[in-house]
Design a protein around this motif. Structure first.
Motif, short mmCIF file in Angstrom:
data_model
loop_
_atom_site.label_atom_id
_atom_site.label_comp_id
_atom_site.label_asym_id
_atom_site.label_seq_id
_atom_site.Cartn_x
_atom_site.Cartn_y
_atom_site.Cartn_z
N ASN A 207 14.15 12.11 28.68
CA ASN A 207 15.16 11.58 27.82
C ASN A 207 14.55 10.53 26.75
O ASN A 207 15.71 9.82 26.17
N THR A 208 13.44 10.34 26.75
CA THR A 208 12.78 9.23 25.81
C THR A 208 12.16 10.16 24.66
O THR A 208 11.30 10.77 24.71
N PRO A 209 12.80 9.87 23.49
CA PRO A 209 12.57 10.93 22.32
C PRO A 209 10.96 10.46 21.95
O PRO A 209 10.34 11.52 21.53
N LEU A 210 10.29 9.46 22.02
CA LEU A 210 8.94 9.22 21.99
C LEU A 210 8.00 9.86 23.19
O LEU A 210 6.88 9.74 23.31
N ARG A 211 8.77 10.58 24.10
CA ARG A 211 8.26 11.36 25.43
C ARG A 211 6.97 10.48 26.12
O ARG A 211 6.09 10.99 26.31
N ARG A 212 7.29 9.18 26.37
CA ARG A 212 6.26 8.38 27.24
C ARG A 212 7.07 7.29 27.69
O ARG A 212 8.17 6.69 27.17
N LEU A 213 6.54 6.47 28.68
CA LEU A 213 7.14 5.16 29.22
C LEU A 213 6.55 4.22 28.12
O LEU A 213 5.47 4.38 27.54
N GLY A 214 7.08 3.10 27.94
CA GLY A 214 6.65 2.14 27.14
C GLY A 214 5.78 1.13 27.93
O GLY A 214 5.61 1.08 29.17
N LYS A 215 5.06 0.32 27.20
CA LYS A 215 4.02 -0.56 27.96
C LYS A 215 4.60 -2.12 27.61
O LYS A 215 5.12 -2.39 26.61
N PRO A 216 4.19 -3.01 28.46
CA PRO A 216 4.73 -4.41 28.35
C PRO A 216 4.41 -5.03 27.25
O PRO A 216 5.24 -5.59 26.71
N HIS A 217 3.25 -4.71 26.69
CA HIS A 217 2.91 -5.32 25.23
C HIS A 217 3.80 -4.88 24.08
O HIS A 217 3.70 -5.96 22.98
N GLU A 218 4.62 -3.68 24.31
CA GLU A 218 5.42 -3.30 23.38
C GLU A 218 6.66 -4.06 23.12
O GLU A 218 7.46 -3.89 22.22
N ILE A 219 6.89 -4.55 24.28
CA ILE A 219 8.14 -5.46 24.50
C ILE A 219 7.67 -6.93 23.86
O ILE A 219 8.40 -7.70 23.15
N ALA A 220 6.49 -7.52 24.44
CA ALA A 220 6.15 -8.62 24.16
C ALA A 220 5.90 -8.90 22.51
O ALA A 220 6.25 -10.21 21.97
N SER A 221 5.45 -7.77 21.66
CA SER A 221 5.44 -7.97 20.36
C SER A 221 6.73 -8.25 19.57
O SER A 221 6.73 -9.01 18.74
N VAL A 222 7.73 -7.55 20.16
CA VAL A 222 9.02 -7.87 19.78
C VAL A 222 9.75 -9.37 20.01
O VAL A 222 10.32 -9.93 19.43
N VAL A 223 9.32 -9.75 21.19
CA VAL A 223 9.70 -11.23 21.70
C VAL A 223 9.04 -12.06 20.80
O VAL A 223 9.55 -13.03 20.28
N SER A 224 7.91 -11.76 20.53
CA SER A 224 6.84 -12.95 19.92
C SER A 224 7.56 -12.84 18.18
O SER A 224 7.81 -14.10 17.79
N PHE A 225 7.84 -11.53 17.77
CA PHE A 225 8.43 -11.83 16.58
C PHE A 225 9.77 -12.47 16.39
O PHE A 225 10.05 -13.31 15.61
N LEU A 226 10.65 -12.22 17.44
CA LEU A 226 11.97 -12.71 17.47
C LEU A 226 11.80 -14.59 17.69
O LEU A 226 12.68 -15.28 17.51
N SER A 227 10.73 -14.89 18.32
CA SER A 227 10.46 -16.39 18.52
C SER A 227 9.74 -17.04 17.36
O SER A 227 9.53 -18.23 17.48
N SER A 228 9.56 -16.38 16.06
CA SER A 228 8.70 -16.81 15.15
C SER A 228 9.66 -16.74 13.97
O SER A 228 10.68 -16.33 13.80
N ASP A 229 9.13 -17.58 12.94
CA ASP A 229 9.96 -17.86 11.67
C ASP A 229 10.09 -16.51 10.93
O ASP A 229 10.79 -16.36 9.91
N ASP A 230 9.16 -15.56 11.40
CA ASP A 230 9.50 -14.23 10.48
C ASP A 230 10.63 -13.55 10.93
O ASP A 230 11.13 -12.77 10.06
N ALA A 231 11.46 -14.04 11.98
CA ALA A 231 12.77 -13.54 12.19
C ALA A 231 13.63 -14.76 12.03
O ALA A 231 14.76 -15.03 12.78
N SER A 232 13.25 -15.82 11.14
CA SER A 232 14.29 -16.94 10.89
C SER A 232 15.65 -16.53 10.53
O SER A 232 16.63 -17.31 10.99
N PHE A 233 16.32 -15.52 10.02
CA PHE A 233 17.43 -15.24 9.54
C PHE A 233 18.14 -14.21 10.52
O PHE A 233 19.24 -13.67 10.37
N LEU A 234 17.32 -13.84 11.72
CA LEU A 234 17.92 -12.78 12.85
C LEU A 234 18.38 -13.72 13.89
O LEU A 234 17.80 -14.42 14.79
#
Ligand code: NAD
Length: 247
Positions: A207-234
């Motif tokens: 059911n996952t179009p990318l045909r694999r499970l995700g890795k924890p670091h693939e969540i962490a990178s998005v959390v870090s982005f959202l926690s940074s000023d790169d996401a200042s207007f998000l």
């Protein structure tokens, strides 16, 4: 210069899994210090030994996020140690799955109390600090189960609750320069996911179009982005990180 340089964070349930990956990523992104609020203090201590924490201090604090007194004490311990809180990641979570017609009151309460009320307690004690500072980033870890998943009525309710909670805090906190977002992971290889039977895992991958499970670091990178000023207007968003899987 790392994108989290000079910032101080609190993360709940950081002793393993996605939480550990977030701690690791925050360190790589130059964070000033992190308080890890963990139910199992040994897990947090072992995690600190596993990671290279030479450039920033990681403080392990025993805390059950479903206990308001413990959360209040843990937040003041983090404040005393680091002097401020710029980033809060509500990551601690549990499952107690069963079909709804078999679900006990205890299973309902346990999951809501950790996953949703825990985030509420953390925000209750951290938002006033962020409002005073006129700066803050809050990331709540939801799940694609928030959109409905068989056997997870309690978990889905808690994770959907987090989305509404985050969108509301984003509207209220915006004028005080506080960004609040959710990340909704798909199927991620951690201890929590290890309880899933093999045939269901195969179905999830199908059911996952990318045909694999995700890795924890693939969540962490998005959390870090959202926690940074790169996401200042998000703010006020729920970002699904699932390889395009839906439940
Ligand atoms: P995990 O079980 O590996 O880690 C959860 C962590 O939370 C552990 O360190 C645990 O000790 C801690 N914790 C549990 N109850 C706590 C409490 N009362 N107080 C403080 N800490 C507590 O799970 P994970 O897969 O890393 O999950 C992290 C977050 O991601 C959770 O909110 C989970 O619901 C969410 N999530 C996971 C998946 C997945 O497939 N693994 C998918 C969607 C969402």
């Amino acid at each position: 210069m790392g994108k989290l340089e000079g910032k101080y964070a609190i993360i709940t349930g950081g002793g393993k899994g996605i939480g550990e990956s977030i701690v690791k990523r925050f360190l790589e992104d130059g964070i000033g210090g992190i308080a890890v609020l963990e139910y199992d203090l040994n897990l947090a201590k072992e995690m600190i030994t596993r990671l290279d924490t030479s450039d920033a201090e990681v403080l392990a604090i025993q805390c059950d996020v479903s206990n308001d007194n413990q959360v209040e004490k843990a937040v003041s311990q983090a404040m005393k140690h680091f002097g401020t809180v710029d980033i809060l990641v509500n990551n601690a979570g549990i499952t107690q799955d069963s079909m709804f017609h078999k679900m006990t009151d205890e299973a309902w309460d346990a999951v809501i109390n950790v996953n949703l009320k825990g985030a509420y307690y953390l925000c209750k004690h951290v938002v006033p600090i962020m409002r005073k500072n006129a700066f803050g980033k809050i990331v709540n870890i939801s799940s694609i189960s928030a959109f409905g998943n068989v056997g997870q009525a309690n978990y889905a309710a808690s994770k959907a609750g987090l989305i509404g909670f985050s969108k509301t805090l984003a509207k209220e906190g915006g004028p005080k320069n506080i960004n609040v977002n959710c990340v909704a992971p798909g199927y991620i290889e951690t201890d929590m996911y290890k309880t899933v039977p093999t045939e269901i895992i195969e179905e999830h991958i199908k059911n996952t179009p990318l045909r694999r499970l995700g890795k924890p670091h693939e969540i962490a990178s998005v959390v870090s982005f959202l926690s940074s000023d790169d996401a200042s207007f998000l703010s006020g968003q729920c970002i699904t990180v699932s390889g395009a899987a839906t439940t």
